[in-house]
Scaffold this motif. Sequence first.
Motif, short mmCIF file in Angstrom:
data_model
loop_
_atom_site.label_atom_id
_atom_site.label_comp_id
_atom_site.label_asym_id
_atom_site.label_seq_id
_atom_site.Cartn_x
_atom_site.Cartn_y
_atom_site.Cartn_z
N UNK A 1 8.05 25.00 13.41
CA UNK A 1 8.27 26.17 12.55
C UNK A 1 8.42 27.44 13.39
N UNK A 2 7.62 27.53 14.45
CA UNK A 2 7.74 28.69 15.36
C UNK A 2 9.11 28.69 16.04
N UNK A 3 9.53 27.50 16.49
CA UNK A 3 10.86 27.39 17.12
C UNK A 3 11.95 27.75 16.12
N UNK A 4 11.84 27.27 14.90
CA UNK A 4 12.83 27.54 13.86
C UNK A 4 12.98 29.03 13.61
N UNK A 5 11.86 29.71 13.38
CA UNK A 5 11.91 31.13 13.04
C UNK A 5 12.37 31.97 14.24
#
Length: 380
Positions: free
Chosen positions: A74-78
């Motif tokens: 999720x951190x990578x996505x955002x």
Amino acid sequence: MMANPAHAFSRSDRTQVGLWWWTTDRWLLGAVGVLIVLGVLMSFAASPAAAARMNVGDPFHFAVRQCVFAAIGSVILISTSMLDIRGVRRAAFFIYIVAIAIMIALPFFGHNAKGATRWLEFGGFSLQPSEFMKPALIILVAWMFAEGQKGEGVPGVSIAFCLYFLSIGLLLIQPDVGQTVLITVAFGAAFWMAGVPLSWVMLLGGVAAAGLSSTYFLFPHVASRVDRFLSPESADTHQVDRAAEAIAAGGLFGRGPGEGVMKRHVPDLHTDFIYSVAAEEYGLIFSLALISLFAFLVTRGLYKAMKLNDPFQQVAAAGLFVMVGEQAFINVAVNLNMIPTKGMTLPFISYGGSSMLAICLTLGFALALTRRRPGAYAQG
């Protein structure tokens, strides 16, 4: 009470987070968020049976690890979706170079499993570099196609084909025919989206079909899987049969969360056959809803891509969404015994660190490319 995110930022908010929130397609972002949550829930359903089969003491070992992968993903996505267009290209170039370098080293340092050397193991974690190479490749070839169209002497098409052949060459060395097919279709979609003549696309399709057919004679495991699919009565089809029984046992509404029985007999239930677990425990209606969610993600993504003005953004975004949709289709089709078995994960749903992190990276790039920037979209 938790505040509505839409009210957390005003439209006049010029911070990076504020700009990201108001320019990102929140329907796409929401669909991705739902898929990540469903993947975590499915991991809790599949983990106990998988842990028992693999003699892992903690029944929720895989579920806990999947939660960690989902949080990092999720951190990578955002963070990836916040990149500007130049940042997307630079990140893709760096990731492609690193992934290709690791893939070159795999025959010497890689971990061999089931006759294939696709993973690099370190610190208890297995990294599959080809998963990260895929979105980077699509962005780079889209960039080269766009540069070639400018007529400034850049041999964009030639460079794009060189990148593609280098990638599939290293994949076939492993060997990984499934990822080769996946990349070839996405590359073909980008090639067609770049506006090349239809005759060229048909020629590429013919060459790809011939190459795919040749894998039957070049790789024994491919021939074995095709033979089992065409003549199931003459081969061991235990895995597919158990998955089919699990799907059938679910009925319309499923046995209930955690009540699945057939999942105890489905090999790779927490990875390649997670769809059969979902079908048994939650039923046909949930399964169709899951497929519809993927269809919505891909359809809306392609719609947004088609509206973009910049050729690079348009081709890159479309190629990424096609790749995600194709991977989901292959996984579900294998579970339904519509095509020969292939070790390919269901995006966001199947267990796996490389799979989760790479698919988050892919959709992060796609969200970054489809953000509403000045002049990005045609009027109306």
